[in-house]
Design a protein around this motif. Structure first.
Motif, PDB file in Angstrom:
ATOM      1  N   ALA A  72       0.898  -1.135   0.004  1.00 36.54           N
ATOM      2  CA  ALA A  72       0.003   0.068   0.036  1.00 36.54           C
ATOM      3  C   ALA A  72       0.935   1.154  -0.055  1.00 36.54           C
ATOM      4  CB  ALA A  72      -0.914  -0.134   1.374  1.00 36.54           C
ATOM      5  N   LEU A  73       1.965   1.046  -0.303  1.00 38.25           N
ATOM      6  CA  LEU A  73       2.860   2.381  -0.350  1.00 38.25           C
ATOM      7  C   LEU A  73       4.010   2.070  -1.528  1.00 38.25           C
ATOM      8  CD1 LEU A  73       5.327   2.880   2.456  1.00 38.25           C
ATOM      9  CD2 LEU A  73       4.001   0.668   2.317  1.00 38.25           C
ATOM     10  N   GLN A  74       4.555   3.275  -2.069  1.00 35.66           N
ATOM     11  CA  GLN A  74       5.678   3.151  -2.813  1.00 35.66           C
ATOM     12  C   GLN A  74       6.745   4.112  -2.325  1.00 35.66           C
ATOM     13  OE1 GLN A  74       4.769   2.422  -7.037  1.00 35.66           O
ATOM     14  NE2 GLN A  74       6.334   3.475  -7.625  1.00 35.66           N
ATOM     15  N   CYS A  75       6.465   5.324  -2.725  1.00 36.61           N
ATOM     16  CA  CYS A  75       7.304   6.463  -2.169  1.00 36.61           C
ATOM     17  C   CYS A  75       7.443   6.464  -0.791  1.00 36.61           C
ATOM     18  CB  CYS A  75       7.445   7.801  -3.073  1.00 36.61           C
ATOM     19  SG  CYS A  75       5.898   8.587  -2.465  1.00 36.61           S
ATOM     20  N   GLY A  76       6.103   6.324  -0.208  1.00 37.18           N
ATOM     21  CA  GLY A  76       5.742   6.616   0.963  1.00 37.18           C
ATOM     22  C   GLY A  76       5.454   7.929   1.557  1.00 37.18           C
ATOM     23  N   TYR A  77       5.502   8.894   0.549  1.00 37.81           N
ATOM     24  CA  TYR A  77       5.328  10.428   0.916  1.00 37.81           C
ATOM     25  C   TYR A  77       3.966  10.511   1.609  1.00 37.81           C
ATOM     26  CZ  TYR A  77       6.098  15.332   1.381  1.00 37.81           C
ATOM     27  OH  TYR A  77       6.228  16.503   1.776  1.00 37.81           O
ATOM     28  N   CYS A  78       3.032   9.735   0.959  1.00 33.89           N
ATOM     29  CA  CYS A  78       1.564   9.990   1.484  1.00 33.89           C
ATOM     30  C   CYS A  78       1.157   9.005   2.655  1.00 33.89           C
ATOM     31  CB  CYS A  78       0.503   9.590   0.397  1.00 33.89           C
ATOM     32  SG  CYS A  78       0.448   7.876   0.081  1.00 33.89           S
ATOM     33  N   THR A  79       2.189   8.129   3.016  1.00 31.04           N
ATOM     34  CA  THR A  79       1.955   7.204   4.124  1.00 31.04           C
ATOM     35  C   THR A  79       1.598   7.600   5.476  1.00 31.04           C
ATOM     36  OG1 THR A  79       3.295   5.584   2.680  1.00 31.04           O
ATOM     37  CG2 THR A  79       2.596   4.850   4.731  1.00 31.04           C
ATOM     38  N   LEU A 101      -4.566  11.574  -0.713  1.00 33.45           N
ATOM     39  CA  LEU A 101      -3.978  11.858  -2.270  1.00 33.45           C
ATOM     40  C   LEU A 101      -2.777  10.679  -2.193  1.00 33.45           C
ATOM     41  CD1 LEU A 101      -5.001  14.833  -3.871  1.00 33.45           C
ATOM     42  CD2 LEU A 101      -6.539  12.830  -3.438  1.00 33.45           C
ATOM     43  N   CYS A 102      -2.693   9.684  -3.235  1.00 33.49           N
ATOM     44  CA  CYS A 102      -1.583   9.122  -3.165  1.00 33.49           C
ATOM     45  C   CYS A 102      -1.421   9.019  -4.851  1.00 33.49           C
ATOM     46  CB  CYS A 102      -1.733   7.630  -2.979  1.00 33.49           C
ATOM     47  SG  CYS A 102      -0.032   6.603  -3.178  1.00 33.49           S
ATOM     48  N   ARG A 103       0.084   9.482  -5.198  1.00 35.98           N
ATOM     49  CA  ARG A 103       0.532   9.714  -6.468  1.00 35.98           C
ATOM     50  C   ARG A 103       0.934   8.553  -7.101  1.00 35.98           C
ATOM     51  NH1 ARG A 103       5.005  14.088  -5.249  1.00 35.98           N
ATOM     52  NH2 ARG A 103       5.959  12.801  -3.615  1.00 35.98           N
ATOM     53  N   CYS A 104       1.332   7.377  -6.296  1.00 37.49           N
ATOM     54  CA  CYS A 104       2.166   6.166  -6.733  1.00 37.49           C
ATOM     55  C   CYS A 104       1.492   4.960  -6.895  1.00 37.49           C
ATOM     56  CB  CYS A 104       3.277   6.001  -5.681  1.00 37.49           C
ATOM     57  SG  CYS A 104       4.477   7.132  -5.327  1.00 37.49           S
ATOM     58  N   THR A 105       0.707   4.618  -6.012  1.00 35.53           N
ATOM     59  CA  THR A 105       0.345   3.198  -5.920  1.00 35.53           C
ATOM     60  C   THR A 105      -1.154   2.937  -6.370  1.00 35.53           C
ATOM     61  OG1 THR A 105      -0.851   3.381  -3.750  1.00 35.53           O
ATOM     62  CG2 THR A 105       1.479   2.865  -3.626  1.00 35.53           C
ATOM     63  N   GLY A 106      -2.059   4.060  -6.789  1.00 36.59           N
ATOM     64  CA  GLY A 106      -3.305   3.764  -6.568  1.00 36.59           C
ATOM     65  C   GLY A 106      -3.841   3.507  -5.256  1.00 36.59           C
TER      66      GLY A 106
HETATM   67  S1  FES Z   1       3.358   5.998  -1.937  1.00 35.40           S
HETATM   68 FE1  FES Z   1       3.949   7.761  -2.929  1.00 35.40          FE
HETATM   69  S2  FES Z   1       2.420   9.161  -2.709  1.00 35.40           S
HETATM   70 FE2  FES Z   1       1.679   7.372  -1.773  1.00 35.40          FE
END
Ligand code: FES
Ligand code: FES
Length: 375
Positions: A97-104, A134-139
């Motif tokens: 449920a995360l990729q870059c982790g910015y929104c996490t 909002l999450c720009r990475c994972t959907g």
């Molecule tokens: S994991 Fe990258 S913005 Fe949500």
């Protein structure tokens, strides 16, 4: 000019000074080096900066630090040892449920709030509640699946057995009717599952009889609601408008409502729908209220509100932001009711936006003036 500030952050007392313009996100990040709170849009849209204040999620980029005097602030760093948050973190990992982790961090804080408030939430409901992050990475598939899994695990009942009772409505809203495009229709199952609920209690310094007499008069009620105007009243149907700012957007909703009263039980309901041409947004909802005597001179109004926002305003109008606006409206409504009962004029200016920030600033300045007098 700096303001004295005393609050609790992650369970520890914090006594410091802040500039009036410092928002809570900068305060925790730059002042306390709690950099788990992230900043994205900085105007209330993305949810990256979400943290808890007094147990409720707030946008820390829209919250002035000076307005948090006495508050209990909890950032993502403050959830160590919390079994519910630990379960959410594990589920986020399991479901990618995360990729870059910015929104996490903001996602996790919001997920924590969702699972606590809606332990039986459907996926539809979870998606609606999560709309403000909002999450720009994972959907969102993995994020939603993680929250669904934790909600369905029953963990919330195990760690906080009293919470399930606390979130039950005071009054069942089972037959909510919305006026949509001027037509009355019962809410569908999908309406109900995606609606947001709020429960509030308003303490009034007047007898239950006096409060009921005021609430019984629709014109008086409208006069006491900041930003509201009545354009037509026929029987139990009213037409009018409500001007309010939600996050960065200002809207003037025009619509119709039906108001009913049960004098014997001192309960009532208001159902209606309205739209705002400027933002092309619409709202439909219902409120049920009940007046309960606390003593001869004091009473409380219990209210259950259920609403759906659609259109662009729904994007800015996250449940936590709307709850904040509702709280400020109720605070003013309370003051206006008391003023009206005393023959004074109600303050009808709309709530929200810059006025909300200015209000917080003025509170902080007043506190400063009081503390320097006492020094
Ligand atoms: S994991 Fe990258 S913005 Fe949500
Ligand atoms: S940084 Fe606060 S909502 Fe985007």
């Amino acid at each position: 000019m700096s303001l004295a500030l005393s609050l609790s952050v992650n369970g520890e007392a914090c006594v410091t000074e802040v500039e009036p313009r410092t928002h809570l996100a900068d305060f925790v990040r730059d002042g306390l080096l709690l950099t788990g709170t992230h900043l994205g849009c900085e105007h209330g849209v993305c949810g990256a900066c979400t943290l808890m204040v007094d147990g409720r999620p707030v946008r820390s980029c829209l919250t002035l630090a000076a307005g948090c005097a006495g508050a209990d602030v909890r950032t993502i760093e403050g959830f160590e040892g919390d079994s519910l948050m630990a379960a959410l973190r594990r589920a986020f990992t399991r479901h990618h449920a995360l990729q870059c982790g910015y929104c996490t961090p903001g996602m996790l804080v919001t997920a924590y709030d969702i699972v606590r408030r809606f332990p039986d939430a459907s996926e539809t409901r979870i998606r609606a509640e999560l709309a403000g992050n909002l999450c720009r990475c994972t959907g969102y598939v993995g994020i939603v699946a993680a929250i669904v899994e934790v909600a369905a695990s029953g963990l919330i009942a195990a760690v906080q057995p009293s919470l399930r009772t606390a979130v039950q409505p005071l009054l069942a809203i089972s037959t909510t009717v919305a006026l949509v495009d001027g037509q009355a229709r019962a809410w569908t199952a999908s309406d109900l599952s995606s609606a947001t609920s709020l429960s509030r209690e308003l303490a009034l310094s007047m007898s239950a009889d006096s409060a009921w007499a005021l609430l019984r008069d629709i014109r008086t009620v409208v006069t006491c609601v900041p930003g509201a105007a009545l354009t037509r009243l026929a029987g139990d149907e009213a037409e009018g408008s409500l001007t309010v700012s939600v996050g960065p957007m200002r809207a003037k909703f025009g619509g119709r409502a039906r108001i009913t009263y049960d004098d014997a039980a001192r309960t009532g309901s208001l159902t209606g729908g309205a739209d705002d041409k400027g933002t092309r947004s619409a709202a439909a909802g219902a409120m049920m209220f009940r007046v309960v005597a606390d003593s001869a001179e004091r009473c409380a109004v219990h209210a259950e509100i259920r609403y759906r926002l659609t259109g662009p305003l729904a994007q800015a109008g996250r449940p936590a932001i709307v709850a904040d606006v509702v709280d400020r409206m109720l605070e003013r409504f309370n003051a206006n009711l008391v003023a009206t009962a005393g023959g004074q004029i109600a303050d009808v200016r709309p709530i929200g936006g810059l006025r909300m920030l200015a209000g917080l600033l003025m509170q902080a300045v007043r506190r400063l003036a009081r503390s320097s007098k006492g020094a």
